[in-house]
Design a protein around this motif. Structure first.
Motif, mmCIF file in Angstrom:
data_model
loop_
_atom_site.group_PDB
_atom_site.id
_atom_site.type_symbol
_atom_site.label_atom_id
_atom_site.label_comp_id
_atom_site.label_asym_id
_atom_site.label_seq_id
_atom_site.Cartn_x
_atom_site.Cartn_y
_atom_site.Cartn_z
ATOM 1 N N UNK A 1 0.856 -1.185 0.000
ATOM 2 C CA UNK A 1 0.000 0.000 0.000
ATOM 3 C C UNK A 1 0.898 1.242 0.000
ATOM 4 N N UNK A 2 0.714 2.104 -0.989
ATOM 5 C CA UNK A 2 1.530 3.306 -1.124
ATOM 6 C C UNK A 2 0.617 4.524 -1.190
ATOM 7 N N UNK A 3 0.912 5.524 -0.362
ATOM 8 C CA UNK A 3 0.235 6.816 -0.423
ATOM 9 C C UNK A 3 1.280 7.888 -0.691
ATOM 10 N N UNK A 4 1.081 8.636 -1.768
ATOM 11 C CA UNK A 4 2.014 9.698 -2.139
ATOM 12 C C UNK A 4 1.292 11.037 -2.158
ATOM 13 N N UNK A 5 1.957 12.049 -1.620
ATOM 14 C CA UNK A 5 1.515 13.431 -1.781
ATOM 15 C C UNK A 5 2.623 14.146 -2.544
ATOM 16 N N UNK A 6 2.318 14.522 -3.777
ATOM 17 C CA UNK A 6 3.303 15.150 -4.651
ATOM 18 C C UNK A 6 2.931 16.619 -4.806
ATOM 19 N N UNK B 1 7.212 -1.113 7.254
ATOM 20 C CA UNK B 1 6.780 0.266 7.067
ATOM 21 C C UNK B 1 7.955 1.101 6.560
ATOM 22 N N UNK B 2 7.658 2.021 5.644
ATOM 23 C CA UNK B 2 8.697 2.904 5.125
ATOM 24 C C UNK B 2 8.066 4.266 4.819
ATOM 25 N N UNK B 3 8.595 5.311 5.469
ATOM 26 C CA UNK B 3 8.121 6.670 5.212
ATOM 27 C C UNK B 3 9.266 7.470 4.591
ATOM 28 N N UNK B 4 8.938 8.208 3.517
ATOM 29 C CA UNK B 4 9.962 8.935 2.782
ATOM 30 C C UNK B 4 9.542 10.373 2.557
ATOM 31 N N UNK B 5 10.565 11.222 2.449
ATOM 32 C CA UNK B 5 10.352 12.583 1.988
ATOM 33 C C UNK B 5 11.459 12.894 0.996
ATOM 34 N N UNK B 6 11.099 13.512 -0.134
ATOM 35 C CA UNK B 6 12.102 13.783 -1.151
ATOM 36 C C UNK B 6 11.857 15.081 -1.888
ATOM 37 N N UNK B 7 12.935 15.610 -2.456
ATOM 38 C CA UNK B 7 12.886 16.779 -3.333
ATOM 39 C C UNK B 7 13.578 16.406 -4.631
ATOM 40 N N UNK B 8 12.857 16.516 -5.748
ATOM 41 C CA UNK B 8 13.387 16.118 -7.038
ATOM 42 C C UNK B 8 13.277 17.270 -8.033
ATOM 43 N N UNK B 9 14.209 17.270 -8.982
ATOM 44 C CA UNK B 9 14.111 18.167 -10.129
ATOM 45 C C UNK B 9 13.828 17.307 -11.344
ATOM 46 N N UNK B 10 12.638 17.497 -11.918
ATOM 47 C CA UNK B 10 12.188 16.672 -13.029
ATOM 48 C C UNK B 10 12.087 17.536 -14.288
ATOM 49 N N UNK C 1 10.427 17.874 -17.891
ATOM 50 C CA UNK C 1 9.328 17.411 -18.743
ATOM 51 C C UNK C 1 9.224 18.359 -19.934
ATOM 52 N N UNK C 2 9.425 17.797 -21.124
ATOM 53 C CA UNK C 2 9.345 18.632 -22.323
ATOM 54 C C UNK C 2 10.349 19.763 -22.325
ATOM 55 N N UNK C 3 11.520 19.540 -21.750
ATOM 56 C CA UNK C 3 12.569 20.557 -21.728
ATOM 57 C C UNK C 3 12.439 21.561 -20.607
ATOM 58 N N UNK C 4 11.400 21.453 -19.778
ATOM 59 C CA UNK C 4 11.178 22.395 -18.687
ATOM 60 C C UNK C 4 11.474 21.732 -17.344
ATOM 61 N N UNK C 5 12.289 22.405 -16.531
ATOM 62 C CA UNK C 5 12.604 21.888 -15.199
ATOM 63 C C UNK C 5 11.470 22.197 -14.227
ATOM 64 N N UNK C 6 11.114 21.207 -13.439
ATOM 65 C CA UNK C 6 10.044 21.360 -12.456
ATOM 66 C C UNK C 6 10.503 20.796 -11.117
ATOM 67 N N UNK C 7 10.300 21.568 -10.055
ATOM 68 C CA UNK C 7 10.627 21.108 -8.710
ATOM 69 C C UNK C 7 9.448 20.299 -8.150
ATOM 70 N N UNK C 8 9.771 19.145 -7.625
ATOM 71 C CA UNK C 8 8.748 18.247 -7.098
ATOM 72 C C UNK C 8 9.089 17.877 -5.661
ATOM 73 N N UNK C 9 8.109 18.035 -4.760
ATOM 74 C CA UNK C 9 8.259 17.583 -3.376
ATOM 75 C C UNK C 9 7.417 16.322 -3.197
ATOM 76 N N UNK C 10 7.993 15.349 -2.541
ATOM 77 C CA UNK C 10 7.325 14.047 -2.406
ATOM 78 C C UNK C 10 7.278 13.610 -0.951
#
Length: 331
Positions: A45-50, A285-294, A296-305
């Protein structure tokens, strides 16, 4: 003479002490018997808040896989086992838009709107692999059947086929085909003994994950007293991809993830059955928090997970699949 007696007594005491120590330690062995299958049910079971550009996107994903394992032959220190995906159940909810699949049901809700995804799920059912296990440390040495598996999942889609070949690495298949889930010790353990195990999952263009398990053998489970209990703390380290990401609709440029401490009530554990030689039950159980630079289509987007993941494992001598055949009335 008295000195000789003292020496003999000391040696006897040492030998007895060593014997007692050995007897106090529990052994953890995978017991297999030719042509006698066993079954596993693995539910994640995975719950993500992006968070993207100030907006929250919530995704929930529940997946259950039903595995059948059939030991086929033993040669020296190696066992050959056939692993089969008997069935699967999937539920994905992205911001209130659900997609469900159950291989045991003929009519799938939402299948008309997601034919490609439904076909992907269908092609997972019945997949088989030939697994070679080392009899000494129960490590998966080889998994055969990858090419056929990728071909079946790709279903003639060149882009999907290319992506699967990059993601379905040998290491990924070995972890999927590990009947012990890397959670039992390689040597006898006494109560309160601790040890670590590390597992690296390289998903090619998506990046690599290294999971560290800190394990403690606590003795017999207080409720299920016939089972040995191992308590687990899991942590994860993520590394962005370093190889070509061609074929993906997005590219992860950089990022980091860190493990958050679980709630005290969410204790990860493993219950090992010494009679059957298997992990009978486990919950991680595993809880994670992350910051990614993604990109998409040549545009950088900051994503918090923010992600919470719970994996439950069950093992038994009978299949976990529900039978549609009604039980005949007793005479």
């Amino acid at each position: 003479m008295s000195r000789l007696r003292m020496c003999v007594a000391a040696l006897l005491a040492l030998a007895i002490g060593a014997t007692v120590t050995a007897q106090d330690k529990s052994r953890f062995e995978l017991k297999l018997e030719k042509d006698k299958p066993f079954y596993q049910k693995t539910k994640t079971d995975v719950t993500q808040i992006i968070k993207v550009q100030g907006q929250d996107l919530t995704q929930k994903q529940d997946s259950t896989f039903f595995f059948k394992w059939t030991p086929e032959k033993q040669e020296g220190d190696k066992w050959t086992i056939k692993q089969k995906i008997e069935a699967l159940e999937m539920s994905i909810d992205i911001s209130g838009n659900p997609i469900t699949y159950n291989s045991q049901k003929k009519d799938q809700p939402g299948s008309a709107g997601n034919p490609g995804l439904m076909d992907f799920f269908k092609n997972l059912e019945g997949a088989e692999f030939t697994v070679t296990l080392n009899n000494k440390d129960w490590k998966v040495e080889k998994v055969e059947g990858k090419d056929e598996f990728i071909k079946k999942l790709g279903a003639g889609n060149a882009q999907m086929d290319s992506l699967l070949k990059k993601i379905m690495t040998d290491d990924a298949l070995k972890q999927m085909a590990d009947p012990t889930f890397n959670l039992i010790p390689d040597a006898p353990k006494a109560a309160k003994d601790t040890w670590e195990k590390k597992q690296t999952l390289n998903l090619g263009p998506i990046g690599a994950y290294e999971v560290t398990y800190k394990l403690t053998y606590v003795g017999k489970d207080p409720t299920k007293k016939h089972l040995d209990r191992i308590e687990v703390t899991a942590s994860l380290t993520y590394k962005p991809p370093t190889e070509n990401t061609e074929g993906l609709l997005f590219r992860i440029k950089d990022g980091k993830m860190e493990t958050k401490a679980p709630d005290p009530k969410d204790q990860s554990y493993v219950l090992y059955n010494p009679a059957t030689g298997r992990v009978e039950e486990a919950k991680i159980y595993l809880k994670l928090r992350g910051d990614l630079t993604v990109i998409i289509g040549g545009t950088e987007t900051k994503v918090e997970l923010d992600q919470t993941q719970v994996t439950t494992i069950e093992s038994g001598n009978e299949s976990f699949l529900k039978s549609d055949t009604p039980t005949p009335p007793k005479k």
